[in-house]
Design a protein around this motif. Structure first.
Motif, PDB file in Angstrom:
ATOM      1  N   UNK A  13       0.767  -1.082   0.156  1.00 54.89           N
ATOM      2  CA  UNK A  13       0.093  -0.042   0.119  1.00 54.89           C
ATOM      3  C   UNK A  13       0.899   1.202   0.150  1.00 54.89           C
ATOM      4  N   UNK A  14       2.012   1.209   0.790  1.00 57.32           N
ATOM      5  CA  UNK A  14       3.012   2.371   0.665  1.00 57.32           C
ATOM      6  C   UNK A  14       3.385   2.622  -0.559  1.00 57.32           C
ATOM      7  N   UNK A  15       3.802   1.421  -1.204  1.00 58.16           N
ATOM      8  CA  UNK A  15       4.368   1.627  -2.529  1.00 58.16           C
ATOM      9  C   UNK A  15       3.513   2.182  -3.481  1.00 58.16           C
ATOM     10  N   UNK A  16       2.167   1.786  -3.471  1.00 61.35           N
ATOM     11  CA  UNK A  16       1.078   2.240  -4.232  1.00 61.35           C
ATOM     12  C   UNK A  16       0.938   3.939  -3.965  1.00 61.35           C
ATOM     13  N   UNK A  17       1.147   4.346  -2.864  1.00 59.75           N
ATOM     14  CA  UNK A  17       0.771   5.751  -2.394  1.00 59.75           C
ATOM     15  C   UNK A  17       2.105   6.484  -3.248  1.00 59.75           C
ATOM     16  N   UNK A  18       3.217   5.975  -2.913  1.00 63.51           N
ATOM     17  CA  UNK A  18       4.299   6.613  -3.490  1.00 63.51           C
ATOM     18  C   UNK A  18       4.301   6.760  -5.017  1.00 63.51           C
ATOM     19  N   UNK A  19       4.014   5.655  -5.754  1.00 63.52           N
ATOM     20  CA  UNK A  19       3.838   5.832  -7.083  1.00 63.52           C
ATOM     21  C   UNK A  19       2.872   6.751  -7.699  1.00 63.52           C
ATOM     22  N   UNK A  20       1.555   6.802  -6.854  1.00 65.36           N
ATOM     23  CA  UNK A  20       0.610   7.714  -7.188  1.00 65.36           C
ATOM     24  C   UNK A  20       1.100   9.037  -6.935  1.00 65.36           C
ATOM     25  N   UNK A  22       4.079   9.980  -7.326  1.00 58.71           N
ATOM     26  CA  UNK A  22       5.275  10.425  -8.352  1.00 58.71           C
ATOM     27  C   UNK A  22       4.630  11.004  -9.771  1.00 58.71           C
ATOM     28  N   UNK A  23       3.594  10.442 -10.122  1.00 58.63           N
ATOM     29  CA  UNK A  23       2.841  10.903 -11.228  1.00 58.63           C
ATOM     30  C   UNK A  23       3.147   9.668 -12.294  1.00 58.63           C
ATOM     31  N   UNK A  24       2.147   9.607 -13.169  1.00 59.13           N
ATOM     32  CA  UNK A  24       2.022   8.417 -14.203  1.00 59.13           C
ATOM     33  C   UNK A  24       3.398   8.428 -14.656  1.00 59.13           C
ATOM     34  N   UNK A  25       3.904   9.431 -15.352  1.00 60.65           N
ATOM     35  CA  UNK A  25       5.278   9.029 -16.173  1.00 60.65           C
ATOM     36  C   UNK A  25       6.155   8.720 -15.405  1.00 60.65           C
ATOM     37  N   UNK A  26       6.650   9.227 -14.129  1.00 55.80           N
ATOM     38  CA  UNK A  26       7.614   8.629 -13.490  1.00 55.80           C
ATOM     39  C   UNK A  26       7.134   7.315 -12.941  1.00 55.80           C
ATOM     40  N   UNK A  27       5.940   6.893 -12.539  1.00 56.95           N
ATOM     41  CA  UNK A  27       5.487   5.780 -12.064  1.00 56.95           C
ATOM     42  C   UNK A  27       5.719   4.814 -13.098  1.00 56.95           C
ATOM     43  N   UNK A  28       5.357   4.963 -14.310  1.00 59.65           N
ATOM     44  CA  UNK A  28       5.511   4.053 -15.536  1.00 59.65           C
ATOM     45  C   UNK A  28       7.044   3.481 -15.429  1.00 59.65           C
ATOM     46  N   UNK A  29       7.974   4.538 -15.458  1.00 54.90           N
ATOM     47  CA  UNK A  29       9.350   4.199 -15.445  1.00 54.90           C
ATOM     48  C   UNK A  29       9.700   3.300 -14.390  1.00 54.90           C
ATOM     49  N   UNK A  30       9.289   3.464 -13.113  1.00 58.98           N
ATOM     50  CA  UNK A  30       9.565   2.761 -11.847  1.00 58.98           C
ATOM     51  C   UNK A  30       9.065   1.470 -12.301  1.00 58.98           C
ATOM     52  N   UNK A  31       7.951   1.053 -12.695  1.00 61.20           N
ATOM     53  CA  UNK A  31       7.429  -0.280 -12.935  1.00 61.20           C
ATOM     54  C   UNK A  31       8.214  -1.214 -13.618  1.00 61.20           C
ATOM     55  N   UNK A  50      -8.247   4.746  -3.830  1.00 59.16           N
ATOM     56  CA  UNK A  50      -9.206   5.666  -3.979  1.00 59.16           C
ATOM     57  C   UNK A  50      -8.617   6.914  -3.740  1.00 59.16           C
ATOM     58  N   UNK A  51      -9.055   7.839  -3.103  1.00 61.08           N
ATOM     59  CA  UNK A  51      -8.521   9.185  -2.804  1.00 61.08           C
ATOM     60  C   UNK A  51      -7.378   9.295  -1.522  1.00 61.08           C
ATOM     61  N   UNK A  52      -6.520   9.813  -1.519  1.00 59.12           N
ATOM     62  CA  UNK A  52      -5.437   9.685  -0.436  1.00 59.12           C
ATOM     63  C   UNK A  52      -5.282  11.017   0.395  1.00 59.12           C
ATOM     64  N   UNK A  53      -5.609  11.057   1.548  1.00 57.97           N
ATOM     65  CA  UNK A  53      -5.523  12.117   2.239  1.00 57.97           C
ATOM     66  C   UNK A  53      -4.205  12.835   2.265  1.00 57.97           C
ATOM     67  N   UNK A  54      -4.164  13.820   2.395  1.00 58.46           N
ATOM     68  CA  UNK A  54      -2.694  14.746   2.192  1.00 58.46           C
ATOM     69  C   UNK A  54      -1.661  14.143   3.517  1.00 58.46           C
ATOM     70  N   UNK A  55      -2.407  13.885   4.433  1.00 61.74           N
ATOM     71  CA  UNK A  55      -1.616  13.627   5.723  1.00 61.74           C
ATOM     72  C   UNK A  55      -0.806  12.273   5.587  1.00 61.74           C
ATOM     73  N   UNK A  56      -1.713  11.578   4.880  1.00 62.86           N
ATOM     74  CA  UNK A  56      -1.291  10.138   4.719  1.00 62.86           C
ATOM     75  C   UNK A  56      -0.038  10.065   3.632  1.00 62.86           C
ATOM     76  N   UNK A  61       5.626   9.379   2.137  1.00 61.30           N
ATOM     77  CA  UNK A  61       6.582  10.078   1.507  1.00 61.30           C
ATOM     78  C   UNK A  61       8.012  10.289   2.354  1.00 61.30           C
ATOM     79  N   UNK A  62       7.485  11.030   3.284  1.00 57.91           N
ATOM     80  CA  UNK A  62       8.627  11.071   4.514  1.00 57.91           C
ATOM     81  C   UNK A  62       9.340   9.781   4.912  1.00 57.91           C
ATOM     82  N   UNK A  63       8.471   8.794   5.098  1.00 57.00           N
ATOM     83  CA  UNK A  63       9.027   7.583   5.302  1.00 57.00           C
ATOM     84  C   UNK A  63       9.949   6.942   4.282  1.00 57.00           C
ATOM     85  N   UNK A  64       9.351   7.121   3.234  1.00 54.18           N
ATOM     86  CA  UNK A  64      10.127   6.704   1.947  1.00 54.18           C
ATOM     87  C   UNK A  64      11.780   7.316   1.916  1.00 54.18           C
TER      88      UNK A  64
END
Length: 338
Positions: A13-20, A22-31, A50-56, A61-64
């Motif tokens: 789930x955290x990986x999914x949040x990070x990829x989202x 990043x934006x689609x272009x960067x996320x696609x390169x990571x995948x 779904x939608x991700x609260x800003x604090x989450x 991102x901080x943990x990453x």
């Protein structure tokens, strides 16, 4: 929708949040750097977010960022250096938490510190160790480096090391730590807190494809006598149907003389366009038309049938190579012309 109050997010789930984030272009390169299973799992988690609260998002991102920072520091100067720098930046308690997450979540590979050791020196250093110890170290090296190390070991030692590498399962971290202690400071890394899977048939195949032919033959002779089932399994993986692309036209023409046309059509059903073109280029116009017609009217077929047909062609390739009628170039060998 994820909320801060909900249970702790999983790694996927955290990986999914990070990829989202990043934006689609960067996320696609990571995948593109992940395997198919990882892409499927993370894609599923992205779909569920779904939608991700800003604090989450900010928390993940901080943990990453902290994990990336800790990993870079560890690679640059070792774990002690990473701990010291993190303590300066975050305090001892926070630094310990970050390093704990690093060893648990990222599971950095053991023996990372020997990447820059020359293979010949590493072979000399390892040759007096138990074959199982040597196999464990080879399992964590890049295939090219492992092949060079294996090739520099005493000839009588190579087959047993190869067999132990192929039959190796999961290794408890305490065993890895013990080996690292034996190898002293040359073999330093962050050991995983869980079982670390390494070795197996696939890494051995990758290594054997890079060693010289004499080393390969010695290992195969040993495995054929002592573990014929393993030898056969490795032999099947040593040359794949798609590897036909590596052969010269003369070898392709020699193989086509031995292959049944219907069997070839079935095998090509799952081949790349590049391989199909190479095959067509080495056939007469009439034969190409017949083959294309066979492919066109074949219809859907089971993957298993295609794989069986491809394996039959590969068996012909192996037979022709053993008879000296074709040559398969291997890594680490230079073709000699006389």
């Amino acid at each position: 929708m994820l909320k801060p109050a909900e249970k702790k997010l999983t790694g996927k789930q955290k990986a999914a949040v990070i990829l989202v984030a990043m934006g689609t272009e960067v996320a696609a390169k990571v995948l593109t750097h992940l395997n198919e299973s990882e892409v499927e799992q993370i894609s599923l988690e992205i779909a569920r977010l779904g939608s991700i609260p800003a604090e989450v998002r900010q928390s993940v991102i901080r943990e990453f960022y902290e994990l990336c920072l800790a990993q870079n520091l560890a690679l640059e100067g070792g774990l002690d250096h990473a701990r010291m720098m993190l303590e300066r930046a975050y305090g001892s308690e926070k630094a310990a938490e970050i390093l704990e997450r690093l060893t648990r979540t990222l599971q950095m590979l053991p023996f990372d510190s020997i990447k820059n050791v020359h293979p010949s020196q590493l072979s000399t250093f390892l040759q007096d160790e138990h074959p199982q110890t040597i196999a464990l170290v080879l399992a964590y090296l890049e295939p090219q480096v492992a092949a060079a190390v294996l090739g520099n070991l005493p000839p009588e030692l190579r087959p047993e090391v190869a067999e132990r590498l192929a039959t190796m399962g999961s290794t408890p971290p305490e065993v890895i730590r013990r080996v690292e202690n034996v190898l002293q400071r040359k073999l330093s890394s962050i050991a995983s807190q869980e079982l670390t899977a390494a070795g197996g048939v696939k890494p051995l195949v990758e290594i054997l494809q890079l060693v010289d032919r004499n080393t390969e033959r010695t290992i195969f002779d040993y495995l054929t006598d002592n573990n014929p089932e393993l030898a056969d399994e490795i032999r099947k993986l040593m040359f794949t149907f798609e590897d036909l692309l590596q052969l010269d036209d003369r070898a392709i023409q020699q193989i086509l003389k031995e292959v049944d046309m219907k069997e070839l059509a079935l095998a090509l059903k799952g081949a790349s366009d590049a391989l199909k073109e190479k095959i067509f280029r080495n056939m007469s116009e009439r034969a190409v038309n017949m083959l294309k017609e066979e492919l066109e009217f074949m219809g859907p077929v089971r993957v298993r049938q295609v794989e069986e047909a491809q394996q039959k062609v590969v068996s012909i390739v192996r037979r022709l190579e053993e008879a000296g009628e074709i040559v398969i170039s291997r890594g680490g060998e230079e073709e000699m012309m006389i």
